[in-house]
Design an enzyme around this catalytic site. Structure first.
Site, PDB file in Angstrom:
ATOM      1  N   GLU A 111       2.985  -2.226   1.512  1.00  0.00           N
ATOM      2  CA  GLU A 111       4.334  -2.304   0.956  1.00  0.00           C
ATOM      3  C   GLU A 111       5.104  -1.102   1.508  1.00  0.00           C
ATOM      4  OE1 GLU A 111       4.796  -2.090  -3.334  1.00  0.00           O
ATOM      5  OE2 GLU A 111       6.955  -2.457  -3.163  1.00  0.00           O
ATOM      6  N   ARG A 330     -11.427   1.493  -1.822  1.00  0.00           N
ATOM      7  CA  ARG A 330     -10.281   2.207  -1.280  1.00  0.00           C
ATOM      8  C   ARG A 330     -10.692   3.640  -0.967  1.00  0.00           C
ATOM      9  NH1 ARG A 330      -5.210   3.013  -4.552  1.00  0.00           N
ATOM     10  NH2 ARG A 330      -5.378   5.191  -5.078  1.00  0.00           N
ATOM     11  N   LYS A 340       1.139   7.917  -5.238  1.00  0.00           N
ATOM     12  CA  LYS A 340       2.504   8.446  -5.216  1.00  0.00           C
ATOM     13  C   LYS A 340       2.839   9.127  -6.528  1.00  0.00           C
ATOM     14  CE  LYS A 340       4.277   4.677  -3.718  1.00  0.00           C
ATOM     15  NZ  LYS A 340       3.087   4.213  -2.986  1.00  0.00           N
TER      16      LYS A 340
END
Ligand SMILES: [Zn+2]
Length: 575
Positions: A111, A330, A340
């Protein structure tokens, strides 16, 4: 005791190689363990062999590094080669299920809502490696269906990041390119009775979902089909209506409890502007896009595990082709979160310099710190596609990087916290240094008059009357050292190579620049920001450093590898 010729040669070659690896001083324990590794039978008479090894180590350590290099080159040239050939195909990903050569299509679907980081690198590298393994195709698809978060800046940053990683997608597209198709399939689902418009408020939705009970909108969905036209025609505003999948409200898998497929977001989209307000969620867009794009193997991180049932169910309801879905864990480093939520405040509060701060796990940060894309790739492949949740230490990546930059980095002198040393009874001298101990990288000359600087940590070990060797220069005797005043007086003795006298790094007063090295440490300790995450090391470097171009890699002896930032500073990469 008698040592046969073979063992003698092995001892010499191993010690020379080790000495060159450690700036001229072989390490006894490393040499012993290497010898035992190549000739385990030596264990039987270790008592007799160790004194011999000691003797050879001492003798070789008393030689200059140039001489060591010369001897190794002359007598044992094969010891100069490192095992590069082995590394090439060191790591191989496991085969994909149902993969046919020439027909595999993978996709990397970030994204565009932030700067790419090490986690993105892992996904993109695995997707690309599989496409290569099967002579297939890699699609870069920007999953841009949330205009609240997305910016053109981030599309560009992701493209730049991939370029740096040497990843060249065969196709680049955006999910938003297909917004009309996605609307079409949304309508289809509603028409088939697999989705419905829900007008409940968020609290009600949340409450009923946790109880596993359907709302009235679902129960009456067959009767109020006109709401479907309204939502597609822009009748509703943000938070007034959503489209939900008709899953199973009492499913154990909470992802199946009528998840949201479309929601209204009245923000300007970076590519489509204000044209569209009904945006698909990732849950809806990903399977449709994967299926339409011809993706055969959809690799995604383990956090989507619960959503795999939904992914398949959506495609099944629409009679669309279902790709293989494969999960991997991940990637983030210990003490170096990628989220973030954790990194953005640091930037906003100016705790770090920006997205390219060398402490950050962003690709820009890793690049600035001196990590190479080759090292990142090898590292990612070494992890494979396991589902393990453990966070690797960044030291593992450092080890891969070291192997790559070692042969490209010039060795330079740097002293931190400098102590001034006046040398008595000495002639001016110009010394020539090899830029690399074992690889041909040219030489440089350093002019020394009668003042050098040594680092405080070395100066602290000196005592009056002690004899030391200034590396590659000559021997001196200490007359007086005053650590507090940061100065000392010594006297030239001779230039004979002697065993067992300490070798010290120095910088000539005639040839120095003030130099700063920024050393990144762990960004987080536990859950809090580490206020000592950037150490500033001030000192003197030889002026040669100012002739090197920005971004080149060097190894400041004793300190470690650094990436040149400008002619006054460098960033510490790793030991
Ligand atoms: Zn409802």
């Amino acid at each position: 005791m008698h040592i046969d010729v073979d063992t003698q040669k092995l001892l010499e070659a191993t010690t020379l190689r080790n000495a060159i690896d450690y700036n001229g001083s072989a390490r006894l324990d490393t040499v012993i363990s290497k010898i035992l590794g190549s000739k385990p039978e030596i264990k039987n008479n270790l008592k007799e062999v160790i004194p011999k090894i000691k003797e050879i180590v001492e003798q070789i350590n008393s030689l200059s590094i140039e001489r060591q290099r010369e001897l190794l080159l002359q007598n044992y040239p094969n010891y100069l080669e490192t095992k590069k050939a082995v590394e090439k195909n060191e790591f191989q990903l496991p085969p994909l299920l149902n993969a046919k050569d020439g027909q595999v299509v993978t996709r990397f679907p970030p994204e565009p809502n932030g700067y790419p980081h090490i986690g993105h690198a892992k996904a993109a590298i695995i997707d690309e490696e599989y496409a290569k393994m099967y002579s297939g195709k890699l699609i870069l698809r920007f999953d841009d269906t949330n205009p609240l978060n997305e910016k053109i800046e981030y599309y560009d940053a992701i493209k730049q990041g991939l370029l740096w990683l040497n990843i060249a997608p065969d196709i680049i597209k955006n999910t938003s390119d297909d917004i009309n198709l996605l609307h079409y399939y949304g309508r289809e689902l509603i028409n088939k009775g697999n989705a419905y418009i829900c007008l409940c408020d968020q609290n009600t939705i949340h409450h009923l979902r946790s109880k596993g009970v359907p709302c009235l909108c679902r129960v009456q969905s067959d009767k109020i089909l006109e709401n479907s036209d309204k939502i597609f025609n822009g009748f509703y505003h943000q938070n007034e209506a959503i489209i939900r999948f008709k899953g199973k409200m009492d499913s154990h898998n909470t992802a199946m409890r009528d998840p949201t497929l479309f929601r209204i977001i009245e923000n300007t989209h970076p590519l489509l502007g204000d044209k569209i307000i009904l945006w698909p969620t990732y849950d809806f867009a990903a399977p449709i896009e994967d299926s339409l794009d011809g993706v055969t193997h959809a690799l995604r991180t383990k956090e989507y595990e619960l959503r795999n049932e939904l992914y398949k169910q959506i495609l099944k309801s629409l009679d669309m082709r279902i790709p293989e879905v494969i999960e991997f864990s991940r990637l983030e480093f210990e003490g170096l979160p990628v989220s973030k939520r954790k990194l953005k405040p640091l930037i906003e509060d100016k705790m770090v310099e920006g997205w390219s701060d060398p402490r950050l796990p962003t690709l820009m940060g890793l690049k600035r710190r001196g990590f190479t894309p080759e090292a990142i790739r090898r590292f990612v492949l070494s992890l494979g596609i396991t589902l393990s949740e453990t966070k690797p230490s960044i030291e593992v990546l450092e080890a891969f990087n070291r192997k790559i930059i070692d042969s490209k980095s010039k060795r330079l002198l740097f002293v931190n916290d400098p102590v001034k040393i006046n040398i008595k009874n000495v002639e001016h001298k110009e010394v020539e240094f090899q830029n690399h101990p074992s690889i041909e990288m040219g030489t440089r000359k350093i002019y020394v008059k009668n003042v050098v600087f040594i680092s405080r940590q070395d100066a602290e070990k000196l005592k009056n009357g002690m004899e030391i060797r200034l590396m590659e220069l000559y021997n001196i005797k200490v007359l007086q050292i005053d650590i507090d005043k940061k100065e000392g007086i010594v006297e030239y003795t001779d230039n004979i190579l002697k065993e067992n006298i300490p070798k010290i790094q120095w910088v000539s007063e005639e040839d120095l620049v003030k130099y700063t090295i920024l050393k990144p440490n762990k960004l987080f300790i536990g859950d809090s920001f580490n206020h000592n995450s950037l150490q500033v090391i001030e000192g003197f470097a030889e002026s040669f450093v100012t002739t090197l171009s920005n971004s080149s890699m060097v190894q400041f002896m004793r300190l470690g590898f650094c990436r040149i930032e400008d002619n006054k500073s460098a960033i510490f990469t790793h030991k």
